[in-house]
Design a protein around this motif. Structure first.
Motif, mmCIF file in Angstrom:
data_model
loop_
_atom_site.group_PDB
_atom_site.id
_atom_site.type_symbol
_atom_site.label_atom_id
_atom_site.label_comp_id
_atom_site.label_asym_id
_atom_site.label_seq_id
_atom_site.Cartn_x
_atom_site.Cartn_y
_atom_site.Cartn_z
ATOM 1 N N MET A 310 0.622 -1.347 0.173
ATOM 2 C CA MET A 310 -0.060 0.060 0.034
ATOM 3 C C MET A 310 0.956 1.211 0.113
ATOM 4 O O MET A 310 1.980 1.154 0.202
ATOM 5 N N ALA A 311 0.175 2.258 -0.174
ATOM 6 C CA ALA A 311 0.756 3.559 -0.183
ATOM 7 C C ALA A 311 0.177 4.526 0.626
ATOM 8 O O ALA A 311 -1.107 4.469 0.548
ATOM 9 N N LEU A 312 0.620 5.391 1.267
ATOM 10 C CA LEU A 312 0.234 6.394 2.045
ATOM 11 C C LEU A 312 0.364 7.835 1.531
ATOM 12 O O LEU A 312 1.660 8.078 1.092
ATOM 13 N N VAL A 313 -0.578 8.670 1.256
ATOM 14 C CA VAL A 313 -0.149 10.094 0.556
ATOM 15 C C VAL A 313 -0.770 11.148 1.620
ATOM 16 O O VAL A 313 -1.736 11.182 2.133
ATOM 17 N N THR A 314 0.380 11.882 2.406
ATOM 18 C CA THR A 314 0.170 12.733 3.091
ATOM 19 C C THR A 314 0.201 14.102 2.574
ATOM 20 O O THR A 314 1.042 14.493 1.831
ATOM 21 N N LEU A 315 -0.909 14.973 2.952
ATOM 22 C CA LEU A 315 -0.949 16.114 2.335
ATOM 23 C C LEU A 315 -1.097 17.236 3.396
ATOM 24 O O LEU A 315 -1.794 17.181 4.254
ATOM 25 N N ALA A 316 -0.300 18.336 3.168
ATOM 26 C CA ALA A 316 -0.688 19.500 4.209
ATOM 27 C C ALA A 316 -1.080 20.762 3.413
ATOM 28 O O ALA A 316 -0.591 21.012 2.240
ATOM 29 N N PHE A 317 -2.178 21.397 3.898
ATOM 30 C CA PHE A 317 -2.789 22.672 3.497
ATOM 31 C C PHE A 317 -2.781 23.821 4.461
ATOM 32 O O PHE A 317 -2.765 23.350 5.532
ATOM 33 N N ARG A 318 -3.091 24.788 3.729
ATOM 34 C CA ARG A 318 -3.158 26.017 4.656
ATOM 35 C C ARG A 318 -4.498 25.888 5.374
ATOM 36 O O ARG A 318 -5.412 25.690 4.754
ATOM 37 N N ARG A 319 -4.668 26.036 6.608
ATOM 38 C CA ARG A 319 -5.993 25.819 7.394
ATOM 39 C C ARG A 319 -6.917 26.931 6.822
ATOM 40 O O ARG A 319 -8.171 26.608 6.680
ATOM 41 N N THR A 343 -10.053 5.197 -6.121
ATOM 42 C CA THR A 343 -8.668 4.842 -6.105
ATOM 43 C C THR A 343 -8.258 4.710 -4.684
ATOM 44 O O THR A 343 -7.736 3.798 -4.132
ATOM 45 N N ILE A 344 -8.567 5.845 -3.990
ATOM 46 C CA ILE A 344 -8.032 5.647 -2.370
ATOM 47 C C ILE A 344 -9.093 4.804 -1.767
ATOM 48 O O ILE A 344 -10.393 4.568 -2.057
ATOM 49 N N LYS A 345 -8.562 4.281 -0.785
ATOM 50 C CA LYS A 345 -9.481 3.272 0.140
ATOM 51 C C LYS A 345 -9.674 3.875 1.481
ATOM 52 O O LYS A 345 -10.619 3.519 2.269
ATOM 53 N N ALA A 346 -9.388 5.133 1.860
ATOM 54 C CA ALA A 346 -9.520 5.700 3.034
ATOM 55 C C ALA A 346 -8.918 7.123 3.055
ATOM 56 O O ALA A 346 -7.938 7.322 2.373
ATOM 57 N N SER A 347 -9.461 8.010 4.061
ATOM 58 C CA SER A 347 -8.499 9.109 4.281
ATOM 59 C C SER A 347 -8.756 9.442 5.898
ATOM 60 O O SER A 347 -9.794 9.242 6.323
ATOM 61 N N THR A 348 -7.763 10.004 6.396
ATOM 62 C CA THR A 348 -7.740 10.431 7.741
ATOM 63 C C THR A 348 -7.250 11.824 7.789
ATOM 64 O O THR A 348 -6.343 12.096 7.201
ATOM 65 N N VAL A 366 -3.667 18.905 8.140
ATOM 66 C CA VAL A 366 -2.842 17.597 7.477
ATOM 67 C C VAL A 366 -3.758 16.475 7.500
ATOM 68 O O VAL A 366 -4.627 16.126 8.385
ATOM 69 N N LEU A 367 -3.677 15.644 6.394
ATOM 70 C CA LEU A 367 -4.676 14.520 6.034
ATOM 71 C C LEU A 367 -3.752 13.738 5.207
ATOM 72 O O LEU A 367 -2.728 14.131 4.839
ATOM 73 N N ARG A 368 -4.272 12.401 5.254
ATOM 74 C CA ARG A 368 -3.597 11.627 4.568
ATOM 75 C C ARG A 368 -4.739 10.633 3.875
ATOM 76 O O ARG A 368 -5.672 10.479 4.290
ATOM 77 N N THR A 369 -4.020 9.913 2.709
ATOM 78 C CA THR A 369 -5.252 8.899 2.105
ATOM 79 C C THR A 369 -4.357 7.654 1.939
ATOM 80 O O THR A 369 -3.124 7.806 2.139
ATOM 81 N N SER A 370 -4.937 6.612 1.534
ATOM 82 C CA SER A 370 -4.242 5.340 1.549
ATOM 83 C C SER A 370 -4.749 4.739 0.226
ATOM 84 O O SER A 370 -5.901 4.917 -0.019
#
Length: 491
Positions: A310-319, A343-348, A366-370
């Motif tokens: 699996m892969a984790l995609v971590t993303l940071a945005f300006r709040r 494509t993604i199976k979840a997002s935290t 900050v959030l991430r997808t898998s």
């Protein structure tokens, strides 16, 4: 030209732990508490395995596992023992959703790994036909399960495929990255397996499980994180191991194991280390190779264990950008059923889920997808930028989020999660039976008793206790936990 090796005799009462993930570290920690001397060998230049922190926009976050089950004591106890007790932190919110049928829908309450106790809570997640199928369950004859059965097959037989496809699959996919129609109910959801063995109504069985939990009056959070990330746990355990006199060698791959007259010879690329006992805390494929000569039967069994990547995609945005769109609410994240074709199976939503993330980066969201399930790994061959783009597209469709990230990080876990198909526990029993024929050698890790952090630690403790008993010639009392160098005040 062959490289010469120097045989290092370390004397008696010495155990070598092979593998520096959380299982290997926990085994070393446990062994030292019995008075044995320990050397841990890790093939890579990093400890922790699937527990790892990194940075996103200058903020430390988990890039691997992010939480641990708190209703089992092993992981929480180990964290406290190594000085992280004051940093344990429950989720700030655990309000998750399911992205299905084109909308984010609240995750139904009152379920056991997606199997409902109250069908009334499933409106919107299931179709009217799916709800009608559940209503037929109490009139069905018992479903035979034998020694084991696939979770998906059994639940579909009792409640219909929609329950599996919309609820069970995304939940099990989050834990195992697996296929519910292959995963062993006995290994993955033992509570349900006991209900299934009793026969009768599955719905009634789930309600009994829920009532038993209520009767036990369990308090406290179901899950815990650690301020700074779960990925800080391996380093804290390593510090405790070193403080207690243990030796840890990274970038030291083990090339072979050979029984000697007085124990074991462990061959690395630079020397041969002698030991009285071995704890093999390596992935199945590595353990299979190392046991090929000394235990061919165990080696063959281990070679048959499959893994998902699996892969984790971590993303940071300006709040401020996220707030301006109104795209995200107070949820901790959402799951995605494979049947919906995303494509993604979840997002935290890490900033919502973990207060320490929100406090560490007050200007960021900050959030991430898998991405990636068993048998569906083509996505992992995409470039990092492609995985980021597809994650952003799915997030936009699910939540309306239109902001652009200020930083991204893609982490690939190739062969990250062992699969537990029907019959897995029987395979594990055969492996342990064969390994037990070897003097003072045991196996542990995610392959055997569960992929969660507490299960891996429990597996490590079992292996360590058995080795200590072997070397002592008798069953020993449960050892005192080795204390870490960090105090409970976090110093």
């Amino acid at each position: 030209m062959q490289r010469s090796t120097n045989r290092v005799d370390t004397g008696t009462g010495h155990v070598v732990v092979i593998g520096g993930g959380i299982a290997g570290l926990a085994a070393a920690h446990r062994l030292l508490a019995t008075g044995l001397r320990v050397t841990l060998l890790e093939a890579t230049d990093r400890l922790g395995g699937k527990l790892m922190t990194g940075e996103i926009a200058g903020t430390q976050v988990d890039l691997g596992a992010e939480s641990m089950l708190a209703r089992r004591p092993e992981a929480v106890d180990l964290a406290r023992a190594v000085g992280l007790g004051d940093r344990l932190q429950p989720p700030a919110t655990a309000t998750a959703a399911v992205w299905t049928r084109g909308e984010l829908r609240p995750m139904p309450k009152g379920h056991v790994m997606g199997v409902p106790g109250d069908p009334a809570a499933l409106g919107g997640v299931l179709s009217p036909e799916g709800l009608a199928r559940i209503a037929q369950e109490r009139d069905l004859t018992p479903t035979a399960v034998g020694d084991d059965v696939a979770v998906g097959a059994y639940v579909a037989d009792r409640l219909g495929r929609e329950v599996v496809d919309r609820l069970v699959e995304p939940l099990l996919g989050g834990v195992y990255a697996g296929d519910a129609y292959r995963l062993s109910m006995r290994a993955a959801v033992p509570q349900l397996f006991e209900v299934a063995r009793e026969g009768g109504s599955l719905l009634a069985g789930v309600q009994r499980i829920q009532q038993q939990a209520a009767d036990r009056r369990q308090t406290g959070p179901v899950f815990q994180g650690i301020d700074g990330g779960i990925g800080t746990l391996p380093d804290a355990v390593a510090d405790a191991v070193r403080a207690a006199g243990g030796e840890i060698l990274t970038a030291t791959p083990v090339l072979g194991l050979t029984r000697a007259t007085d124990g074991w010879d462990i061959r690395t690329d630079t020397r041969v280390i002698t030991a009285d006992g071995i704890v093999l805390a390596a992935p199945a494929w590595s353990a299979s190779t190392l046991l090929a000569a000394e235990s061919p039967a165990a080696s063959v069994e281990l070679a048959g264990v499959e893994y998902a990547s699996m892969a984790l995609v971590t993303l940071a945005f300006r709040r401020s950008d996220v707030a301006a769109t109104g795209a995200l609410d107070g949820r901790s994240g959402f799951l995605v059923p494979p049947v919906d074709g995303r494509t993604i199976k979840a997002s935290t939503f890490s900033t919502h889920k973990w207060q320490w993330v929100a406090d560490a980066a007050p200007e960021l969201f900050v959030l991430r997808t898998s991405v990636g399930r068993y048998g569906e790994e083509d996505h992992l061959h995409r470039e990092d930028a492609e995985l980021v783009d597809v994650s952003l597209r799915d997030l936009a469709e699910a939540t309306g989020l239109a902001a652009k990230p200020v930083d991204t990080e893609v982490t690939r876990w190739i062969g990250g999660l062992p699969q537990y198909p029907v019959g897995h526990l029987t395979r594990v029993a055969r492996i342990r039976e064969e390994v037990a024929k070897l003097p003072a050698l045991r196996v542990c890790g995610a392959v055997y008793d569960g992929v969660g952090i507490p299960a891996c630690i429990a597996s490590a403790h079992r292996a360590a206790d058995e080795i200590a008993a072997d070397l002592a010639g008798e069953i020993i009392a449960t050892p005192t936990l080795v204390q870490g160098t960090r105090s409970e005040a976090g110093q």
